[in-house]
Design a protein around this motif. Structure first.
Motif, PDB file in Angstrom:
ATOM      1  N   SER A   1     -22.658  16.798   4.717  1.00  0.00           N
ATOM      2  CA  SER A   1     -22.937  17.542   3.494  1.00  0.00           C
ATOM      3  C   SER A   1     -22.252  16.889   2.302  1.00  0.00           C
ATOM      4  CB  SER A   1     -22.444  18.987   3.653  1.00  0.00           C
ATOM      5  OG  SER A   1     -22.331  19.606   2.395  1.00  0.00           O
ATOM      6  N   ALA A   2     -23.044  16.624   1.269  1.00  0.00           N
ATOM      7  CA  ALA A   2     -22.479  16.047   0.044  1.00  0.00           C
ATOM      8  C   ALA A   2     -21.365  16.936  -0.501  1.00  0.00           C
ATOM      9  CB  ALA A   2     -23.566  15.878  -1.008  1.00  0.00           C
ATOM     10  N   HIS A   3     -21.460  18.238  -0.218  1.00  0.00           N
ATOM     11  CA  HIS A   3     -20.505  19.182  -0.804  1.00  0.00           C
ATOM     12  C   HIS A   3     -19.408  19.607   0.163  1.00  0.00           C
ATOM     13  CE1 HIS A   3     -24.288  19.777  -3.169  1.00  0.00           C
ATOM     14  NE2 HIS A   3     -23.433  19.433  -4.092  1.00  0.00           N
ATOM     15  N   ARG A   4     -19.767  19.719   1.432  1.00  0.00           N
ATOM     16  CA  ARG A   4     -18.772  20.222   2.377  1.00  0.00           C
ATOM     17  C   ARG A   4     -18.022  19.113   3.095  1.00  0.00           C
ATOM     18  NH1 ARG A   4     -22.601  25.255   3.914  1.00  0.00           N
ATOM     19  NH2 ARG A   4     -24.172  23.659   3.573  1.00  0.00           N
ATOM     20  N   SER A   5     -18.653  17.936   3.183  1.00  0.00           N
ATOM     21  CA  SER A   5     -17.946  16.805   3.806  1.00  0.00           C
ATOM     22  C   SER A   5     -18.222  15.530   3.008  1.00  0.00           C
ATOM     23  CB  SER A   5     -18.360  16.660   5.275  1.00  0.00           C
ATOM     24  OG  SER A   5     -19.766  16.512   5.394  1.00  0.00           O
ATOM     25  N   PRO A   6     -17.833  15.519   1.713  1.00  0.00           N
ATOM     26  CA  PRO A   6     -18.149  14.350   0.873  1.00  0.00           C
ATOM     27  C   PRO A   6     -17.522  13.057   1.389  1.00  0.00           C
ATOM     28  CG  PRO A   6     -16.556  15.784  -0.227  1.00  0.00           C
ATOM     29  CD  PRO A   6     -17.043  16.531   0.972  1.00  0.00           C
TER      30      PRO A   6
ATOM     31  N   LYS B   1     -11.812  24.660   3.106  1.00  0.00           N
ATOM     32  CA  LYS B   1     -12.588  23.435   2.865  1.00  0.00           C
ATOM     33  C   LYS B   1     -12.549  22.520   4.096  1.00  0.00           C
ATOM     34  CE  LYS B   1     -13.679  23.169  -1.804  1.00  0.00           C
ATOM     35  NZ  LYS B   1     -14.272  22.237  -2.765  1.00  0.00           N
ATOM     36  N   GLU B   2     -11.368  22.433   4.707  1.00  0.00           N
ATOM     37  CA  GLU B   2     -11.257  21.615   5.925  1.00  0.00           C
ATOM     38  C   GLU B   2     -12.117  22.196   7.049  1.00  0.00           C
ATOM     39  OE1 GLU B   2      -6.680  20.220   4.857  1.00  0.00           O
ATOM     40  OE2 GLU B   2      -7.071  21.502   6.603  1.00  0.00           O
ATOM     41  N   GLU B   3     -12.075  23.517   7.145  1.00  0.00           N
ATOM     42  CA  GLU B   3     -12.869  24.222   8.160  1.00  0.00           C
ATOM     43  C   GLU B   3     -14.366  23.938   7.959  1.00  0.00           C
ATOM     44  OE1 GLU B   3     -13.578  28.810   8.637  1.00  0.00           O
ATOM     45  OE2 GLU B   3     -11.419  28.391   8.562  1.00  0.00           O
ATOM     46  N   MET B   4     -14.805  23.986   6.698  1.00  0.00           N
ATOM     47  CA  MET B   4     -16.209  23.691   6.410  1.00  0.00           C
ATOM     48  C   MET B   4     -16.557  22.285   6.857  1.00  0.00           C
ATOM     49  SD  MET B   4     -17.613  25.232   2.811  1.00  0.00           S
ATOM     50  CE  MET B   4     -16.528  24.226   1.800  1.00  0.00           C
ATOM     51  N   ALA B   5     -15.694  21.327   6.522  1.00  0.00           N
ATOM     52  CA  ALA B   5     -15.943  19.931   6.899  1.00  0.00           C
ATOM     53  C   ALA B   5     -15.995  19.806   8.416  1.00  0.00           C
ATOM     54  CB  ALA B   5     -14.865  19.025   6.304  1.00  0.00           C
ATOM     55  N   LYS B   6     -15.064  20.517   9.092  1.00  0.00           N
ATOM     56  CA  LYS B   6     -15.037  20.484  10.558  1.00  0.00           C
ATOM     57  C   LYS B   6     -16.316  21.091  11.127  1.00  0.00           C
ATOM     58  CE  LYS B   6     -10.325  20.797  11.562  1.00  0.00           C
ATOM     59  NZ  LYS B   6      -9.218  21.740  11.823  1.00  0.00           N
ATOM     60  N   ASP B   7     -16.711  22.184  10.531  1.00  0.00           N
ATOM     61  CA  ASP B   7     -17.914  22.878  10.970  1.00  0.00           C
ATOM     62  C   ASP B   7     -19.121  21.940  10.911  1.00  0.00           C
ATOM     63  OD1 ASP B   7     -19.205  25.347  11.749  1.00  0.00           O
ATOM     64  OD2 ASP B   7     -20.153  25.298   9.774  1.00  0.00           O
ATOM     65  N   VAL B   8     -19.218  21.176   9.816  1.00  0.00           N
ATOM     66  CA  VAL B   8     -20.297  20.197   9.687  1.00  0.00           C
ATOM     67  C   VAL B   8     -20.187  19.159  10.809  1.00  0.00           C
ATOM     68  CG1 VAL B   8     -21.252  18.362   8.221  1.00  0.00           C
ATOM     69  CG2 VAL B   8     -20.507  20.512   7.183  1.00  0.00           C
ATOM     70  N   GLU B   9     -18.950  18.742  11.065  1.00  0.00           N
ATOM     71  CA  GLU B   9     -18.724  17.735  12.104  1.00  0.00           C
ATOM     72  C   GLU B   9     -19.112  18.281  13.489  1.00  0.00           C
ATOM     73  OE1 GLU B   9     -18.501  14.088  13.069  1.00  0.00           O
ATOM     74  OE2 GLU B   9     -18.549  14.859  11.034  1.00  0.00           O
ATOM     75  N   GLU B  10     -18.790  19.571  13.722  1.00  0.00           N
ATOM     76  CA  GLU B  10     -19.170  20.222  14.993  1.00  0.00           C
ATOM     77  C   GLU B  10     -20.684  20.178  15.196  1.00  0.00           C
ATOM     78  OE1 GLU B  10     -17.405  21.402  17.603  1.00  0.00           O
ATOM     79  OE2 GLU B  10     -15.831  20.416  16.408  1.00  0.00           O
ATOM     80  N   LYS B  11     -21.383  20.550  14.133  1.00  0.00           N
ATOM     81  CA  LYS B  11     -22.844  20.551  14.201  1.00  0.00           C
ATOM     82  C   LYS B  11     -23.358  19.143  14.498  1.00  0.00           C
ATOM     83  CE  LYS B  11     -23.680  24.544  11.289  1.00  0.00           C
ATOM     84  NZ  LYS B  11     -23.831  24.984   9.888  1.00  0.00           N
TER      85      LYS B  11
END
Lengths: 170, 170, 170, 170, 170, 170, 170, 170
Positions: free
Chosen positions: G40-45, A148-158
């Motif tokens: 992302s509402a789901h990946r980085s709420p 989940k942290e990786e996903m959030a980071k990935d979004v942040e990278e983008k």
């Protein structure tokens, strides 16, 4: 959990394989043993029955079933088994609405845990399997936290790349 | 054909009974023996399998299966049997579109002869069964001819009443 | 059954031909004689009427009709004939939902045995025709049994290939 | 135009009569002669054919056809006739989407002038007939002008009532 | 009818032009004068109003309007004019269901004669215009008769080719 | 902001009034002046045009437009005005999907701010109007903050009642 | 208004960027400062919450949020913020109907101003933002007037080209 | 498992309570501790966040979330938590298709295990929770076996009653 096959992945046709490789990738990432079978609720119902009835004693804990159209495979696995069954609707010429409704609208008493249509759903079926197994295997909880942290980071990278590519005038 | 049960009527729930009485009325009109069973593809899959596998040797020639939602009963009967299977989509909170798609969108090799949603479909499932049996039993052809003439007459009767009730000014 | 045309295949347009070749392949596999005609419920209604009215005396026992959009061909064949009519919804720009609803939602008394949208439905129309003819011609029952076993084997074959191509890590 | 039946109103079932009385009211308002018949594309195709083929020589200039479900009546009238055909989709358990698609999605060369689902559509079928006849009969143009003004006035009347019932605080 | 513009063709965007050329081809075939305009109910409502209000006195007798999405052009032409308005729903990313519903579901009193989605509908809008004009101009009736015969012949031609290409084994 | 009419509420029919009273209640709660009019894009297009063209100079800052079916009113207001237009889809026999698509699928350059179908949407149209006006009138920001807190409290209240009514066994 | 970021553009995935560049182009045309973020509402709420809660005090006045599938981003921004939120449904394998319904069908009290699916909607989200800001910044009203005139001219230009390319025979 | 709250049931509105009582009944039948809360993703997002973030440490192992329309509650719980989340789509004026798509079409990485629309889905959410918990708590497996047998028996009982009420003539 180590060295055991915990998740059974079944699909109605070999044309579903490309979609379902998304499932396998995620399970491998989490180190979860799985097996893959092609079987058809309509063309080989005997195999489906035997598979579902024996799944639990063979050590499976979750079954992921993918099918398209009048998608009966997830529902029939659910009918024959007491394991949680995750259904992946495969995209069709009707967009996949037929697959989705055929999987999700199950009668009282026999649920299928339905995820989204197509590759995204295939990926999510694996994540859902991990979450389910996580209530029994604490090591998965940790991995889920990292994922989940990786996903959030990935979004942040983008987001950062975005700033580089396209910056507003002000 | 006399004194034999040729048509099996199965339905997923006793709430489908009211709809399926339309089927029975038509079969009785044509003097075709039938049997009625409640069985669920999801709640009693074993019964469905046994019923479908034994249907032919017990003398059935057509099976009519009604179900709603993720309607798997017609498809599973078709999976286990070589008899022609007629599927009746039961109306649901989504209008019956879920039932229809779950019944009609069967994969290659395992057809279900799908009729319209609800009571009209129930009635039509019986007429279709008569047409199918008619290719073997010539006496049904004659009755079908009369039935079709009767329908046409019935429309004409309504037309006449219409003239009485509501006549244009000219 | 030998050397006789038992199945009439009709379609609304020559653009439907590619889809309907799936029907022909299956009928040939089962050794069932068929004829193919293009006729339009809207553009040549006279031909449709004559075809349907003469079908039975010319020896046809089942009619398969394919059409797209406001697909009236199967319904009009059913209106003019007492033979069982199988309807194949052709895919359209609305996915084929228009074809499906126009074929399946027939009024009481005049059923069309509807199968799935597109090529899968075309194939299934032939299998359904075989099942229907099978109640009169016992040799078809045997072939159907073999066909069903072959399908199951085919699924099993794909399953084996799957094991070779993609084997789980455990 | 006086004392002649210019519009034929046909419907598939006597249950459509309530809906189609909206059509009759409007035609009467405009002083247009009409006739009303019940006939079914599926149950009495011969009547439909005869009606459509003779419509023109009997002096009809527009045909309004109402039907529900796999609504073939408007399309079959259009197939057999060269008159403009207006189709009214009757509401069904699928909301009327099946009726609408079955009427509007006609193949190239055989149009049906489709109006909205249900009573509103029935009313509009009459107004459309008036507009069509208006290109030949100038007196209808004048009435149409008045009708349109009346509608606008009617909206304005409602607006005034609204002010009486519900006035904003400012 | 000779040398006069009887039909106005309007469309919301130049991207609709390819679709609407089907309309023009048919009108030319029948020797009917037409004019073509791009105008938008939303982007140039003033032009739409002026066009619709002046259409009748400029000699137009039928207006064909094409639009996609929240397709208001046919409805707004109908609002401002007393001529019969034919609506052609343009295909969109939602298949054209949005265009269809926005055109056909008009309120009581203001009909749009809706035809099918896309190029087939464009063609049919012209045929419908011919049928409508035919009630005033008898020469069109004769041409329509020929056109219908030609269509039937064309189907028969395709049928013959079919026999050559693909002949059943029996 | 005091004592001024800032919001125009228009609707296509007096049958929409019950739905739109939800809008009025919210605007009153926030102390925002509004006016209410019935006008039809199709039956009184002139009134719509005049209303939309004069709205801004009469001091309106937001227009809320409700309509059902081929719902053109919001779109036509947006075509004639430069004010933000909020569209409320009214429920219909197709559930309101026709109203929704007719309002939301506007062409490039002429947006309608669409809210949900029916009474909930009517209420939300007012809240959205408040949010829009809030960027100009700071006092509304404060009220919005209170409103949001009130909503959260309201949910919490229901939660408390829930505990009283239905408490789990553990 | 000069030199300030007034509009926040957020999107659920970098794959939405191509669509949302239509939004940016229009805002630039109107000289409105904007910022662009992927969240992302789901990946980085957490990011979504922080962004929405701080938006107002950072000076944003409108937020445009794009998302596809179970599109929660616009709704969650609306939940956390008191600013007007414009939602852009991204096209998906179900055509975008899932995105549209997930964005527009918001509960009472928390509206999202929804625009059309895909690139047209992206463009319209910017125009709607301009209209909203226009009630506070009079200079935008003037630009909007020019923009609307330009659109009308653009339609007229296309109309002229049309006359050159395709002129009717009469 | 004894005396512990393992399942959290959350719903967006107190109007969902009647539906969700089906969930509670099943959990009680299986002796599984649960808690019930009303919270709204849109009206009380802070509560949702806190609930989801603390769920695991408070001992919950599965969360069941019900919502209708743009149903964000299940998805937001899934966004904030690592527990398996089961989503129940509540019926709406669009039949519940909006709720279903808003819940099931989640983006990659954040699944919601979606069940059928309405009361049947509420019941199934509980059965699915039992199946999921069953992989950790062996006593539930036994109860599930009994429950499945009971369902099959129940179907058989209905079948017997059927024979009494309605027996075919042969």
């Amino acid at each position: 959990m180590q060295n055991r096959v915990l998740v059974g992945i079944v699909m109605g046709s070999d044309s579903d394989l490309e979609t379902m490789q998304e499932t396998m990738k995620i399970l491998e990432k989490f180190g979860i043993g799985y097996e893959v079978k092609i079987m058809s609720a309509h063309r080989s119902p005997q195999i489906v029955e035997e598979y579902a009835l024996s799944a639990e004693e063979r050590g499976l804990e979750v079954i992921i079933a993918a099918a398209g159209g009048a998608a009966h495979l997830p529902g029939m696995i659910a009918a024959w088994s007491k394991l949680p069954v995750i259904g992946v609707p495969i995209q069709t010429q009707l967009g996949g609405l037929d697959s989705l409704l055929s999987i999700v609208q199950m009668p009282s008493g026999v649920p299928v845990a339905t995820v989204s249509v197509g590759k995204g759903g295939a990926k999510n079926s694996a994540v859902l399997a991990v979450e389910i197994l996580g209530i029994k295997y604490p090591e998965l909880k940790k991995k889920l936290k990292l994922y989940k942290e990786e996903m959030a980071k990935d979004v942040e990278e983008k987001n950062k790349k975005l700033k580089a590519i396209k910056s507003p005038k002000i």
